[in-house]
Design a protein around this motif. Structure first.
Motif, mmCIF file in Angstrom:
data_model
loop_
_atom_site.group_PDB
_atom_site.id
_atom_site.type_symbol
_atom_site.label_atom_id
_atom_site.label_comp_id
_atom_site.label_asym_id
_atom_site.label_seq_id
_atom_site.Cartn_x
_atom_site.Cartn_y
_atom_site.Cartn_z
ATOM 1 N N LYS A 28 11.682 27.988 23.532
ATOM 2 C CA LYS A 28 10.932 27.900 22.279
ATOM 3 C C LYS A 28 11.906 27.779 21.114
ATOM 4 N N ASP A 29 11.596 26.892 20.170
ATOM 5 C CA ASP A 29 12.493 26.691 19.034
ATOM 6 C C ASP A 29 12.481 27.909 18.118
ATOM 7 N N ARG A 30 13.464 27.950 17.231
ATOM 8 C CA ARG A 30 13.649 29.112 16.363
ATOM 9 C C ARG A 30 12.419 29.383 15.492
ATOM 10 N N ALA A 31 11.825 28.353 14.914
ATOM 11 C CA ALA A 31 10.672 28.549 14.039
ATOM 12 C C ALA A 31 9.506 29.165 14.797
ATOM 13 N N THR A 32 9.274 28.715 16.032
ATOM 14 C CA THR A 32 8.184 29.271 16.832
ATOM 15 C C THR A 32 8.446 30.735 17.150
ATOM 16 N N GLU B 239 9.961 29.419 8.183
ATOM 17 C CA GLU B 239 10.949 28.339 8.200
ATOM 18 C C GLU B 239 12.212 28.829 8.911
ATOM 19 N N PRO B 240 12.882 27.951 9.656
ATOM 20 C CA PRO B 240 14.141 28.322 10.308
ATOM 21 C C PRO B 240 15.335 27.841 9.495
ATOM 22 N N ASP B 241 16.479 28.445 9.754
ATOM 23 C CA ASP B 241 17.716 27.989 9.127
ATOM 24 C C ASP B 241 18.622 27.430 10.218
ATOM 25 N N ASN B 242 18.924 26.166 10.136
ATOM 26 C CA ASN B 242 19.853 25.550 11.083
ATOM 27 C C ASN B 242 20.523 24.358 10.410
ATOM 28 N N GLU B 243 21.434 23.752 11.112
ATOM 29 C CA GLU B 243 22.245 22.676 10.528
ATOM 30 C C GLU B 243 21.382 21.508 10.054
ATOM 31 N N ILE B 244 20.370 21.155 10.818
ATOM 32 C CA ILE B 244 19.549 19.992 10.468
ATOM 33 C C ILE B 244 18.723 20.257 9.218
ATOM 34 N N VAL B 245 18.066 21.424 9.125
ATOM 35 C CA VAL B 245 17.247 21.690 7.945
ATOM 36 C C VAL B 245 18.122 21.880 6.709
ATOM 37 N N ALA C 201 6.990 28.362 3.777
ATOM 38 C CA ALA C 201 6.752 29.804 3.873
ATOM 39 C C ALA C 201 6.529 30.445 2.507
ATOM 40 N N LEU C 202 6.821 29.717 1.432
ATOM 41 C CA LEU C 202 6.885 30.313 0.099
ATOM 42 C C LEU C 202 5.629 31.087 -0.282
ATOM 43 N N GLY C 203 4.462 30.445 -0.278
ATOM 44 C CA GLY C 203 3.243 31.096 -0.747
ATOM 45 C C GLY C 203 2.902 32.353 0.030
ATOM 46 N N VAL C 204 3.112 32.328 1.349
ATOM 47 C CA VAL C 204 2.778 33.483 2.183
ATOM 48 C C VAL C 204 3.774 34.616 1.938
ATOM 49 N N VAL C 205 5.053 34.283 1.799
ATOM 50 C CA VAL C 205 6.060 35.298 1.489
ATOM 51 C C VAL C 205 5.800 35.896 0.106
ATOM 52 N N GLN C 206 5.407 35.069 -0.851
ATOM 53 C CA GLN C 206 5.051 35.581 -2.175
ATOM 54 C C GLN C 206 3.917 36.596 -2.080
ATOM 55 N N ALA C 207 2.896 36.282 -1.284
ATOM 56 C CA ALA C 207 1.760 37.192 -1.133
ATOM 57 C C ALA C 207 2.198 38.517 -0.525
ATOM 58 N N ALA C 208 3.050 38.461 0.502
ATOM 59 C CA ALA C 208 3.533 39.689 1.129
ATOM 60 C C ALA C 208 4.336 40.527 0.138
ATOM 61 N N ALA C 209 5.197 39.868 -0.663
ATOM 62 C CA ALA C 209 5.983 40.588 -1.657
ATOM 63 C C ALA C 209 5.085 41.204 -2.727
ATOM 64 N N ALA C 210 4.051 40.480 -3.136
ATOM 65 C CA ALA C 210 3.121 40.998 -4.140
ATOM 66 C C ALA C 210 2.403 42.236 -3.615
#
Length: 316
Positions: free
Chosen positions: A45-49, A169-175, A265-274
């Motif tokens: 399974k890829d990193r994002a999954t 979102e994943p962090d890797n060389e391609i992204v 991931a931005l909007g969902v992470v914002q909601a969690a932080a809020a």
């Protein structure tokens, strides 16, 4: 119909909860999916999954929908919506390169399923037995808030009782090559639930979904959703160019400045932080903004703190 947030899950480096996310100053370490889920089922399974599965397990547990590995709700009534713009782009690029260099005979049967754009949403549904509507949203910076809006629509239409919304979102060389810098290696998840379902199972309410708008003008969108809040807006979450268009006299939070590019991931992470902020004492509605005037569109969504009693829909 009131829509509540009844679960929050966070899977970011150094932040395993909404409270830690709200207080975090910088990423620490990495998220280890095997430590959270066990190694079984993660191979190939890829990193994002993998990160999406971690966030989903945490949010289902927080919402009380998963206990000792068993789903406590009717899986046919639980929707899954995932927002990720870069999720499996490394797999897709690798598959495309293999075909170009070796033809289809060079492809691994373990790799090709991960090239599907909806792989994260489908794997979450399969692993946890969530057989309601399933949607992958990959439409730019506003994608995470759009996923929350579609979840709300599914709940209000009666298509589901609960909706698991994941932004990852994943962090890797391609992204990194695509976005020009570091990407947040993780994400967050929410359980959205309509008032009747939340009341029937005694769910704890972390937040209430307020107004939403989608358009090309960040300032106009903010004014539109703020006009629907009689108590006024207590603060906002936005990144980069969008932050410059919002009121400077209100507390503002730029999560991308801490975590790097969050993309889908931005909007969902914002909601969690809020929600972490609500727990720390923020006592008014906040506005989440994803996308800017420089993008092809932006979205704004209001998140309200729960009114006591937190588990009662009559309180809002």
């Amino acid at each position: 119909m009131s829509i509540f947030v009844t679960g929050v899950g966070v899977a970011l480096p150094g932040a395993d909860s909404a409270a830690e996310l709200a207080a975090a100053l910088h990423p620490v370490g990495t998220v280890d999916p095997a430590a959270d889920l066990g190694k079984k089922g993660l191979r190939y399974k890829d990193r994002a999954t993998q990160l999406g599965l971690v966030a989903a397990r945490r949010v289902l547990s927080d919402a009380g929908l998963l206990r000792d590995g068993t789903l406590t709700a009717d899986g046919t009534r639980v929707a899954v919506l995932v927002s990720s713009n870069l999720g499996n782009v490394d797999t897709a690029c690798r598959v495309a390169r293999t075909i170009a260099e070796e033809g289809t005979r060079g492809l691994s049967p373990m790799d090709t399923p991960n090239a599907s754009s909806n792989i994260i949403a489908s794997e979450i549904a399969i692993r946890f037995g969530l057989h309601g509507p399933n949607l992958m949203v990959c439409n730019g910076p506003a994608s995470g808030i759009d996923a929350m809006r579609w979840a709300t629509a599914l709940l209000r239409s009666g298509r589901a009782d609960q909706a698991v919304v994941v932004g990852v979102e994943p962090d890797n060389e391609i992204v990194r090559a695509l976005v020009g810098g570091p990407v947040a290696d993780g994400g967050a998840a929410l359980v959205l639930e309509h008032a009747g379902a939340a009341r029937s199972r005694g769910a704890t309410v972390h937040a209430v979904i307020g107004g939403h708008t989608r358009g090309a003008d960040v300032a106009a969108g903010f004014r539109e959703v703020a006009a629907g809040e009689s108590a006024g807006i207590a603060g906002w979450y936005a990144s980069g160019a969008a932050a410059k268009a919002l009121p400077a006299d209100l507390p503002g939070h730029d999560l991308a400045a801490t975590w790097g590019e969050l993309s889908g991931a931005l909007g969902v992470v914002q909601a969690a932080a809020a929600i972490g902020g609500f727990g720390a004492g923020t006592d008014g509605p906040v506005c989440l903004v994803a996308g800017s005037d420089e993008d092809d569109g932006s979205a704004a969504l209001v998140l309200r703190p729960p009114s006591p009693p937190a588990s009662g829909p009559d309180a809002v």
